[in-house]
Design a protein around this motif. Structure first.
Motif, PDB file in Angstrom:
ATOM      1  N   LEU A  99     -10.654   9.670  93.080  1.00 40.43           N
ATOM      2  CA  LEU A  99     -12.196  10.176  93.809  1.00 40.43           C
ATOM      3  C   LEU A  99     -13.063   9.601  94.494  1.00 40.43           C
ATOM      4  O   LEU A  99     -13.164   9.780  96.384  1.00 40.43           O
ATOM      5  CB  LEU A  99     -12.950  11.132  92.207  1.00 40.43           C
ATOM      6  CG  LEU A  99     -13.977  12.062  93.566  1.00 40.43           C
ATOM      7  CD1 LEU A  99     -13.368  13.384  94.377  1.00 40.43           C
ATOM      8  CD2 LEU A  99     -14.803  12.330  92.446  1.00 40.43           C
ATOM      9  N   ALA A 100     -13.769   8.376  94.000  1.00 35.91           N
ATOM     10  CA  ALA A 100     -14.196   7.610  95.075  1.00 35.91           C
ATOM     11  C   ALA A 100     -13.302   6.463  96.340  1.00 35.91           C
ATOM     12  O   ALA A 100     -13.891   6.655  97.508  1.00 35.91           O
ATOM     13  CB  ALA A 100     -15.018   5.777  94.243  1.00 35.91           C
ATOM     14  N   PHE A 101     -11.965   6.606  95.483  1.00 36.48           N
ATOM     15  CA  PHE A 101     -11.157   6.213  96.739  1.00 36.48           C
ATOM     16  C   PHE A 101     -10.683   7.133  98.181  1.00 36.48           C
ATOM     17  O   PHE A 101     -11.376   6.528  99.456  1.00 36.48           O
ATOM     18  CB  PHE A 101      -9.863   5.877  96.593  1.00 36.48           C
ATOM     19  CG  PHE A 101      -8.485   5.199  97.295  1.00 36.48           C
ATOM     20  CD1 PHE A 101      -8.745   4.938  98.260  1.00 36.48           C
ATOM     21  CD2 PHE A 101      -7.509   5.413  97.206  1.00 36.48           C
ATOM     22  CE1 PHE A 101      -8.143   3.889  99.471  1.00 36.48           C
ATOM     23  CE2 PHE A 101      -6.185   4.858  98.420  1.00 36.48           C
ATOM     24  CZ  PHE A 101      -6.187   4.522  99.152  1.00 36.48           C
ATOM     25  N   GLY A 102     -10.716   8.050  97.505  1.00 38.52           N
ATOM     26  CA  GLY A 102     -10.815   9.665  98.846  1.00 38.52           C
ATOM     27  C   GLY A 102     -12.784   9.251  99.723  1.00 38.52           C
ATOM     28  O   GLY A 102     -11.882   9.835 100.956  1.00 38.52           O
ATOM     29  N   LEU A 103     -12.899   9.178  99.450  1.00 38.10           N
ATOM     30  CA  LEU A 103     -14.609   9.374  99.686  1.00 38.10           C
ATOM     31  C   LEU A 103     -14.851   8.331 100.388  1.00 38.10           C
ATOM     32  O   LEU A 103     -15.133   8.557 101.817  1.00 38.10           O
ATOM     33  CB  LEU A 103     -15.678   9.362  99.206  1.00 38.10           C
ATOM     34  CG  LEU A 103     -15.542  10.976  97.745  1.00 38.10           C
ATOM     35  CD1 LEU A 103     -16.712  11.186  96.728  1.00 38.10           C
ATOM     36  CD2 LEU A 103     -15.993  12.224  98.720  1.00 38.10           C
ATOM     37  N   ILE A 104     -14.322   7.366 100.207  1.00 36.50           N
ATOM     38  CA  ILE A 104     -14.386   5.915 100.640  1.00 36.50           C
ATOM     39  C   ILE A 104     -13.583   6.194 102.114  1.00 36.50           C
ATOM     40  O   ILE A 104     -13.685   5.558 103.702  1.00 36.50           O
ATOM     41  CB  ILE A 104     -13.879   4.324  99.871  1.00 36.50           C
ATOM     42  CG1 ILE A 104     -15.148   4.108  99.374  1.00 36.50           C
ATOM     43  CG2 ILE A 104     -13.680   3.451 100.940  1.00 36.50           C
ATOM     44  CD1 ILE A 104     -14.701   3.318  97.815  1.00 36.50           C
ATOM     45  N   ALA A 105     -12.300   6.818 101.897  1.00 38.46           N
ATOM     46  CA  ALA A 105     -10.886   6.906 102.996  1.00 38.46           C
ATOM     47  C   ALA A 105     -12.182   7.869 103.972  1.00 38.46           C
ATOM     48  O   ALA A 105     -11.407   7.940 105.124  1.00 38.46           O
ATOM     49  CB  ALA A 105     -10.041   6.830 102.597  1.00 38.46           C
ATOM     50  N   LEU A 106     -12.770   8.581 103.536  1.00 39.98           N
ATOM     51  CA  LEU A 106     -13.420   9.558 104.720  1.00 39.98           C
ATOM     52  C   LEU A 106     -13.881   9.438 106.073  1.00 39.98           C
ATOM     53  O   LEU A 106     -12.623   9.711 107.406  1.00 39.98           O
ATOM     54  CB  LEU A 106     -14.119  10.742 103.983  1.00 39.98           C
ATOM     55  CG  LEU A 106     -13.070  11.892 102.995  1.00 39.98           C
ATOM     56  CD1 LEU A 106     -14.672  12.889 102.693  1.00 39.98           C
ATOM     57  CD2 LEU A 106     -12.345  12.713 103.999  1.00 39.98           C
ATOM     58  N   PRO A 107     -14.806   8.211 106.011  1.00 39.67           N
ATOM     59  CA  PRO A 107     -15.399   7.658 107.226  1.00 39.67           C
ATOM     60  C   PRO A 107     -14.414   6.344 107.847  1.00 39.67           C
ATOM     61  O   PRO A 107     -14.590   6.705 109.101  1.00 39.67           O
ATOM     62  CB  PRO A 107     -16.948   6.951 106.828  1.00 39.67           C
ATOM     63  CG  PRO A 107     -16.785   6.351 105.147  1.00 39.67           C
ATOM     64  CD  PRO A 107     -15.542   7.800 104.632  1.00 39.67           C
ATOM     65  N   LEU A 108     -14.225   6.420 107.299  1.00 38.93           N
ATOM     66  CA  LEU A 108     -12.711   5.203 107.705  1.00 38.93           C
ATOM     67  C   LEU A 108     -11.747   6.239 108.387  1.00 38.93           C
ATOM     68  O   LEU A 108     -11.192   5.809 109.080  1.00 38.93           O
ATOM     69  CB  LEU A 108     -11.314   4.684 106.357  1.00 38.93           C
ATOM     70  CG  LEU A 108     -12.348   3.480 106.136  1.00 38.93           C
ATOM     71  CD1 LEU A 108     -12.024   3.121 104.252  1.00 38.93           C
ATOM     72  CD2 LEU A 108     -13.105   2.072 106.632  1.00 38.93           C
ATOM     73  N   ALA A 109     -11.152   7.177 107.664  1.00 36.54           N
ATOM     74  CA  ALA A 109     -10.405   8.604 108.453  1.00 36.54           C
ATOM     75  C   ALA A 109     -11.097   8.195 110.179  1.00 36.54           C
ATOM     76  O   ALA A 109     -10.609   8.968 111.151  1.00 36.54           O
ATOM     77  CB  ALA A 109     -10.035   9.343 107.602  1.00 36.54           C
ATOM     78  N   TRP A 110     -12.254   9.035 110.192  1.00 38.84           N
ATOM     79  CA  TRP A 110     -13.414   8.865 110.823  1.00 38.84           C
ATOM     80  C   TRP A 110     -13.259   8.363 112.234  1.00 38.84           C
ATOM     81  O   TRP A 110     -12.579   8.564 113.179  1.00 38.84           O
ATOM     82  CB  TRP A 110     -14.223   9.137 110.852  1.00 38.84           C
ATOM     83  CG  TRP A 110     -14.844   9.864 112.088  1.00 38.84           C
ATOM     84  CD1 TRP A 110     -15.903   8.766 112.679  1.00 38.84           C
ATOM     85  CD2 TRP A 110     -15.049  11.107 112.520  1.00 38.84           C
ATOM     86  NE1 TRP A 110     -16.278   9.928 113.916  1.00 38.84           N
ATOM     87  CE2 TRP A 110     -15.660  10.898 114.679  1.00 38.84           C
ATOM     88  CE3 TRP A 110     -14.626  12.234 112.875  1.00 38.84           C
ATOM     89  CZ2 TRP A 110     -16.166  11.821 115.126  1.00 38.84           C
ATOM     90  CZ3 TRP A 110     -13.989  13.244 113.830  1.00 38.84           C
ATOM     91  CH2 TRP A 110     -15.622  13.430 114.998  1.00 38.84           C
ATOM     92  N   LEU A 111     -13.093   6.882 111.634  1.00 39.53           N
ATOM     93  CA  LEU A 111     -13.190   5.774 112.796  1.00 39.53           C
ATOM     94  C   LEU A 111     -11.423   5.584 113.396  1.00 39.53           C
ATOM     95  O   LEU A 111     -11.318   5.432 114.517  1.00 39.53           O
ATOM     96  CB  LEU A 111     -13.477   4.743 111.852  1.00 39.53           C
ATOM     97  CG  LEU A 111     -15.119   4.408 112.323  1.00 39.53           C
ATOM     98  CD1 LEU A 111     -15.136   3.137 110.745  1.00 39.53           C
ATOM     99  CD2 LEU A 111     -15.505   4.715 113.014  1.00 39.53           C
ATOM    100  N   ASP A 112     -10.008   6.409 112.723  1.00 41.58           N
ATOM    101  CA  ASP A 112      -9.365   6.590 112.901  1.00 41.58           C
ATOM    102  C   ASP A 112      -7.868   7.072 112.880  1.00 41.58           C
ATOM    103  O   ASP A 112      -6.666   7.744 113.424  1.00 41.58           O
ATOM    104  CB  ASP A 112      -8.346   5.018 111.691  1.00 41.58           C
ATOM    105  CG  ASP A 112      -7.011   4.437 112.073  1.00 41.58           C
ATOM    106  OD1 ASP A 112      -6.989   4.452 112.829  1.00 41.58           O
ATOM    107  OD2 ASP A 112      -6.124   3.519 111.289  1.00 41.58           O
ATOM    108  N   ARG A 113      -8.786   8.509 113.263  1.00 46.22           N
ATOM    109  CA  ARG A 113      -8.556   9.802 114.090  1.00 46.22           C
ATOM    110  C   ARG A 113      -7.419   9.606 114.381  1.00 46.22           C
ATOM    111  O   ARG A 113      -6.588  10.890 114.254  1.00 46.22           O
ATOM    112  CB  ARG A 113      -9.575  10.362 113.582  1.00 46.22           C
ATOM    113  CG  ARG A 113     -10.598  10.581 115.310  1.00 46.22           C
ATOM    114  CD  ARG A 113     -11.897  11.329 115.721  1.00 46.22           C
ATOM    115  NE  ARG A 113     -12.227  10.903 116.690  1.00 46.22           N
ATOM    116  CZ  ARG A 113     -13.402  10.150 116.297  1.00 46.22           C
ATOM    117  NH1 ARG A 113     -13.428   9.158 115.791  1.00 46.22           N
ATOM    118  NH2 ARG A 113     -14.082   9.645 117.499  1.00 46.22           N
TER     119      ARG A 113
END
Length: 324
Positions: free
Chosen positions: A39-53
């Motif tokens: 769950l922590a990994f997924g939440l950390i990935a959210l802002p990274l996903a926005w940068l890499d959208r």
């Protein structure tokens, strides 16, 4: 080769942290540690996903299904088995069994991926595999002697821990082979993007798992204080640290290594995870390893160095296929 090996070394350094969590949180259910970490990994990935959208939009439905499979088996199920094993058998036995991964993956990849990567000749590979196996045996002989000397040891509990560790080996033999398949089939795609995609894929799985576990504990009148347990601050901080460093950064480094190295060789470099896991275990114990343990570590390193000298040999079919 050198850069790929350095990435694998860094991945092992970070992945060794996952062996520490269950030892630091012995009173927390393994299932909660697994869903909490991811769950922590997924939440950390959210802002990274926005940068890499932009790059993530290029992934197809098939790519996302593959990321979901990798996340479910290589992340959630693997860590559930590993954390359960460590809680039941302590650190040494699961570390020994997980330590066989370099040998298991190298043999599996050499049988499975020879047409794509070329075959690492068995005669050249054998000394490396034997050195690694001997090193793992030495490292864990000391630990097993300590287990046998413990009058309070619950053999049934240790045996179940061992079986769960073999389950973790099965998950993590499958994961790097399938992950490497995707990366090698998409050489133009960023390993960073693929690491983030797996984080996004695991988020709904971990969230559903967390809610289901919370509901189950409520229905079964479990006394464990959900949602964050008796040490909420420490639990959250540890899950975030493992989620960031072991899950995202570790996966990124492993993806970089997988794009640069033959799968059979990359599989052997998982030996670094075992080395760092043992290092962290001895730091937690506050004592130096015994001479036999140090000998084992030396043999492990020698096996990896030997493996780096082995060059893949292209199969005739591979050469013919490339001419079409």
């Amino acid at each position: 080769m050198l850069l790929g090996t350095l990435y694998a070394l860094l991945a092992g350094l970070l992945w060794g942290l996952v062996f520490v969590g269950p030892l630091l949180l012995p009173e927390y259910p393994a299932a909660l540690q697994s869903v909490g970490r991811y769950l922590a990994f997924g939440l950390i990935a959210l802002p990274l996903a926005w940068l890499d959208r932009k790059a993530l939009r290029q992934l197809t439905r098939v790519d996302w299904i593959e990321a979901l499979k990798l996340a479910a088996i290589g992340n959630l199920l693997y860590y559930l088995c590993l954390a359960s094993a460590i809680q039941r058998a302590g650190g040494p036995l699961p570390t020994m069994i997980i330590g066989t991964l370099p040998v298991v993956i190298a043999i599996s990849a050499n049988l499975r991926d020879a047409r794509r990567d070329g075959r690492l000749p068995w005669a050249s590979l054998a000394p490396s595999l034997l050195l690694i196996a001997a090193g793992i045996g030495c490292v864990n002989q000391v630990e097993l002697q300590a287990l046998r000397a413990d009058a309070n040891a619950d053999i049934g509990r240790y045996a179940l821990g061992g079986l769960l560790a073999f389950g973790a080996v099965a998950c993590w033999t499958w994961y790097p082979l399938r992950n490497a398949d995707w990366l090698r089939a998409h050489p133009g795609r960023s390993p960073r993007t693929w690491a983030t995609a797996q984080g996004i894929a695991v988020l709904p799985l971990a969230l559903i798992g967390y809610i289901a576990l919370w509901a189950y504990m409520g229905v079964s009148h479990d006394s464990f204080p959900m949602p964050f347990g008796p040490r909420p601050g420490f639990f959250i901080a540890l899950m975030v640290a493992i989620g960031l460093f072991a899950s995202w950064v570790g996966t990124l480094c492993w993806n970089e290594a997988s794009q640069r190295l033959p799968t059979a060789l990359a599989g052997q470099l998982i030996v670094f995870e075992t080395l760092f896991a043992l290092t962290y275990a001895f730091i937690l114990r506050g004592r130096l390893p015994q001479p036999l343990t140090l000998l084992g570590i030396a043999l492990l390193i020698a096996g990896v160095v030997w493996a780096l000298r082995v060059k893949p040999v292209a199969l005739p079919d591979t050469q013919a296929g490339s001419a079409h």
